[in-house]
Design a protein around this motif. Sequence first.
Motif, PDB file in Angstrom:
ATOM      1  N   VAL A 236      34.288 -29.100  -4.748  1.00  0.00           N
ATOM      2  CA  VAL A 236      34.087 -30.190  -3.792  1.00  0.00           C
ATOM      3  C   VAL A 236      34.179 -29.656  -2.371  1.00  0.00           C
ATOM      4  O   VAL A 236      33.342 -29.962  -1.512  1.00  0.00           O
ATOM      5  CB  VAL A 236      35.116 -31.317  -4.023  1.00  0.00           C
ATOM      6  N   PHE A 237      35.181 -28.845  -2.106  1.00  0.00           N
ATOM      7  CA  PHE A 237      35.344 -28.256  -0.780  1.00  0.00           C
ATOM      8  C   PHE A 237      34.112 -27.444  -0.392  1.00  0.00           C
ATOM      9  O   PHE A 237      33.578 -27.578   0.714  1.00  0.00           O
ATOM     10  CB  PHE A 237      36.580 -27.362  -0.754  1.00  0.00           C
ATOM     11  N   VAL A 238      33.644 -26.599  -1.317  1.00  0.00           N
ATOM     12  CA  VAL A 238      32.497 -25.743  -1.022  1.00  0.00           C
ATOM     13  C   VAL A 238      31.240 -26.587  -0.805  1.00  0.00           C
ATOM     14  O   VAL A 238      30.413 -26.293   0.063  1.00  0.00           O
ATOM     15  CB  VAL A 238      32.283 -24.720  -2.156  1.00  0.00           C
ATOM     16  N   THR A 239      31.103 -27.652  -1.577  1.00  0.00           N
ATOM     17  CA  THR A 239      29.919 -28.504  -1.479  1.00  0.00           C
ATOM     18  C   THR A 239      29.851 -29.243  -0.152  1.00  0.00           C
ATOM     19  O   THR A 239      28.787 -29.329   0.472  1.00  0.00           O
ATOM     20  CB  THR A 239      29.894 -29.525  -2.631  1.00  0.00           C
ATOM     21  N   VAL A 240      30.973 -29.788   0.289  1.00  0.00           N
ATOM     22  CA  VAL A 240      30.942 -30.654   1.473  1.00  0.00           C
ATOM     23  C   VAL A 240      31.260 -29.916   2.768  1.00  0.00           C
ATOM     24  O   VAL A 240      31.228 -30.525   3.843  1.00  0.00           O
ATOM     25  CB  VAL A 240      31.904 -31.850   1.315  1.00  0.00           C
ATOM     26  N   ALA A 241      31.542 -28.624   2.714  1.00  0.00           N
ATOM     27  CA  ALA A 241      31.876 -27.886   3.938  1.00  0.00           C
ATOM     28  C   ALA A 241      30.847 -28.080   5.056  1.00  0.00           C
ATOM     29  O   ALA A 241      31.224 -28.247   6.222  1.00  0.00           O
ATOM     30  CB  ALA A 241      32.059 -26.403   3.617  1.00  0.00           C
ATOM     31  N   PRO A 242      29.531 -28.071   4.758  1.00  0.00           N
ATOM     32  CA  PRO A 242      28.560 -28.266   5.845  1.00  0.00           C
ATOM     33  C   PRO A 242      28.677 -29.609   6.550  1.00  0.00           C
ATOM     34  O   PRO A 242      28.216 -29.760   7.685  1.00  0.00           O
ATOM     35  CB  PRO A 242      27.207 -28.145   5.126  1.00  0.00           C
ATOM     36  N   SER A 243      29.308 -30.584   5.892  1.00  0.00           N
ATOM     37  CA  SER A 243      29.378 -31.919   6.484  1.00  0.00           C
ATOM     38  C   SER A 243      30.278 -31.970   7.707  1.00  0.00           C
ATOM     39  O   SER A 243      30.295 -32.978   8.417  1.00  0.00           O
ATOM     40  CB  SER A 243      29.867 -32.934   5.445  1.00  0.00           C
ATOM     41  N   SER A 244      31.017 -30.896   7.983  1.00  0.00           N
ATOM     42  CA  SER A 244      31.912 -30.933   9.138  1.00  0.00           C
ATOM     43  C   SER A 244      31.157 -31.000  10.457  1.00  0.00           C
ATOM     44  O   SER A 244      31.749 -31.241  11.503  1.00  0.00           O
ATOM     45  CB  SER A 244      32.862 -29.729   9.134  1.00  0.00           C
ATOM     46  N   ASN A 245      29.846 -30.795  10.432  1.00  0.00           N
ATOM     47  CA  ASN A 245      29.067 -30.920  11.669  1.00  0.00           C
ATOM     48  C   ASN A 245      28.363 -32.271  11.801  1.00  0.00           C
ATOM     49  O   ASN A 245      27.726 -32.528  12.825  1.00  0.00           O
ATOM     50  CB  ASN A 245      28.029 -29.799  11.773  1.00  0.00           C
ATOM     51  N   PHE A 246      28.454 -33.127  10.799  1.00  0.00           N
ATOM     52  CA  PHE A 246      27.786 -34.424  10.886  1.00  0.00           C
ATOM     53  C   PHE A 246      28.299 -35.212  12.086  1.00  0.00           C
ATOM     54  O   PHE A 246      27.528 -35.723  12.908  1.00  0.00           O
ATOM     55  CB  PHE A 246      28.021 -35.239   9.608  1.00  0.00           C
ATOM     56  N   VAL A 247      29.620 -35.331  12.169  1.00  0.00           N
ATOM     57  CA  VAL A 247      30.221 -36.099  13.261  1.00  0.00           C
ATOM     58  C   VAL A 247      29.974 -35.413  14.598  1.00  0.00           C
ATOM     59  O   VAL A 247      29.750 -36.073  15.623  1.00  0.00           O
ATOM     60  CB  VAL A 247      31.731 -36.298  13.014  1.00  0.00           C
ATOM     61  N   SER A 248      29.978 -34.083  14.598  1.00  0.00           N
ATOM     62  CA  SER A 248      29.763 -33.340  15.843  1.00  0.00           C
ATOM     63  C   SER A 248      28.394 -33.649  16.437  1.00  0.00           C
ATOM     64  O   SER A 248      28.262 -33.897  17.645  1.00  0.00           O
ATOM     65  CB  SER A 248      29.890 -31.835  15.585  1.00  0.00           C
ATOM     66  N   VAL A 249      27.361 -33.630  15.596  1.00  0.00           N
ATOM     67  CA  VAL A 249      26.011 -33.914  16.086  1.00  0.00           C
ATOM     68  C   VAL A 249      25.904 -35.366  16.543  1.00  0.00           C
ATOM     69  O   VAL A 249      25.330 -35.663  17.601  1.00  0.00           O
ATOM     70  CB  VAL A 249      24.962 -33.590  15.008  1.00  0.00           C
ATOM     71  N   ALA A 250      26.475 -36.283  15.767  1.00  0.00           N
ATOM     72  CA  ALA A 250      26.435 -37.689  16.166  1.00  0.00           C
ATOM     73  C   ALA A 250      27.149 -37.897  17.496  1.00  0.00           C
ATOM     74  O   ALA A 250      26.704 -38.692  18.341  1.00  0.00           O
ATOM     75  CB  ALA A 250      27.059 -38.559  15.079  1.00  0.00           C
ATOM     76  N   THR A 251      28.244 -37.190  17.707  1.00  0.00           N
ATOM     77  CA  THR A 251      28.974 -37.303  18.973  1.00  0.00           C
ATOM     78  C   THR A 251      28.125 -36.815  20.137  1.00  0.00           C
ATOM     79  O   THR A 251      28.107 -37.425  21.214  1.00  0.00           O
ATOM     80  CB  THR A 251      30.294 -36.515  18.903  1.00  0.00           C
ATOM     81  N   LEU A 252      27.416 -35.722  19.931  1.00  0.00           N
ATOM     82  CA  LEU A 252      26.512 -35.242  20.979  1.00  0.00           C
ATOM     83  C   LEU A 252      25.484 -36.315  21.337  1.00  0.00           C
ATOM     84  O   LEU A 252      25.191 -36.550  22.516  1.00  0.00           O
ATOM     85  CB  LEU A 252      25.789 -33.976  20.520  1.00  0.00           C
ATOM     86  N   LEU A 253      24.936 -36.968  20.321  1.00  0.00           N
ATOM     87  CA  LEU A 253      23.861 -37.930  20.551  1.00  0.00           C
ATOM     88  C   LEU A 253      24.343 -39.195  21.255  1.00  0.00           C
ATOM     89  O   LEU A 253      23.603 -39.782  22.053  1.00  0.00           O
ATOM     90  CB  LEU A 253      23.208 -38.304  19.216  1.00  0.00           C
ATOM     91  N   TRP A 254      25.576 -39.621  20.980  1.00  0.00           N
ATOM     92  CA  TRP A 254      26.044 -40.915  21.470  1.00  0.00           C
ATOM     93  C   TRP A 254      26.972 -40.850  22.677  1.00  0.00           C
ATOM     94  O   TRP A 254      27.177 -41.862  23.360  1.00  0.00           O
ATOM     95  CB  TRP A 254      26.769 -41.666  20.348  1.00  0.00           C
ATOM     96  N   SER A 255      27.546 -39.691  22.962  1.00  0.00           N
ATOM     97  CA  SER A 255      28.611 -39.625  23.968  1.00  0.00           C
ATOM     98  C   SER A 255      28.120 -39.672  25.404  1.00  0.00           C
ATOM     99  O   SER A 255      28.900 -39.925  26.322  1.00  0.00           O
ATOM    100  CB  SER A 255      29.422 -38.343  23.774  1.00  0.00           C
ATOM    101  N   GLY A 256      26.844 -39.387  25.615  1.00  0.00           N
ATOM    102  CA  GLY A 256      26.313 -39.332  26.967  1.00  0.00           C
ATOM    103  C   GLY A 256      26.293 -37.940  27.565  1.00  0.00           C
ATOM    104  O   GLY A 256      25.745 -37.729  28.654  1.00  0.00           O
TER     105      GLY A 256
END
Length: 381
Positions: A236-256
């Motif tokens: 599970v850890f190995v599978t979802v490791a790439p997801s740690s950038n999901f929030v980062s990209v969304a933050t870039l898009l919405w933060s201004g």
Amino acid sequence: MATELDYRPISTDDHIIEPPGVWDGRLESKFQDRAPHVIVEDDMDYWEFEGRRIPNIGLSVMAGRPYEEYTVAPVRFRDMRKGCYDPEERLLDMDRDGIEASALFPTIPGMAGTLFNQADDKDLGLRCLETYNDWLADTWCSTAPERFIGQMIVPLWDIDLAVKEFQRGISLGHKALSFPNAPESLGLPNIGDAHWDPLWDAVEEAGVPVSMHIASGSMRDTQLPLEVAGGTPAEVFVTVAPSSNFVSVATLLWSGVLDRHPKLRFLSVEGGIGWLGYLVQRADEVYVKHRHWTHAVIKEKPSFYFKRQVFANFLDDEVGLAIRHYIGIENIMFEVDYPHSDTTFPNSTALVSKRFKDVPPDETRMIVRDNAIKFFGLNLD
């Protein structure tokens, strides 16, 4: 039928396994004995810094090994492939793999310098961080200036020091800034917060990009045992490791931050690209339906900022390639991830030929080479 390449791809994500001696003889006497150094205990090598012992985790040095030998157990330097820590040997491995150039991330300092940012003695942490940037420039990057892409780290705990070290890193010839994908995990403002604006001003002026590697936030949060929760399979850890950038990209898009700094460019590293299509689609939907009650600070749809300023790389992502036009072929790049366990080495060129068999040659070249040349400002054809 596989695509035959008449050029060499560029890897936008690889890692240095720092050898013993990186900090030896480079610091003032009051710091030298407390700098990171290697000790041997129970027939195992450990880095030691401020009372912490840090092994070289096996999954970080699996390049060239069969999958059956993969292990999370620590590995000694003598048992690693020499290309892990020696720049001349790395060049030989790049040649074996058909790779032209390589963007380099640190290991022991943390992929964005988190070890030193969490140092108890910040004066010591600063000097160790500065010394790493020096060492990277005068050992690896000087060996092959157009093949090794140096990415500096900066002291995140002090914005003025961060700007100063960034500017010094530019003078050393580094071509990018490695920044944590989740600075809030270090007790710092998130990546879109105005706190970072002085640093982003300097980055814009220098015209270099910012790399956000997955799991580059807190060392204490990301150097986890593979059992991420009680009873959870390691897979599970190995599978979802790439997801740690999901929030980062969304933050870039919405933060201004991308509104305030229209020339900033961010690279999501090792998160893959297949998920980006849905993320951008969902973000645009949120903009239409929810921006009024959320009082969104951005002036355009998130997709506008993504196309202009956000980039991502991938190792082997069939789904992402299938929707490459939706994501934007100008926004995606290739990576090898040497010497980590997900690496495509020594079959990177063969993999590109196979995976891109249905992709037009001009698009293939853009994705695996030309986009990286433009992104990092490389002097390559």
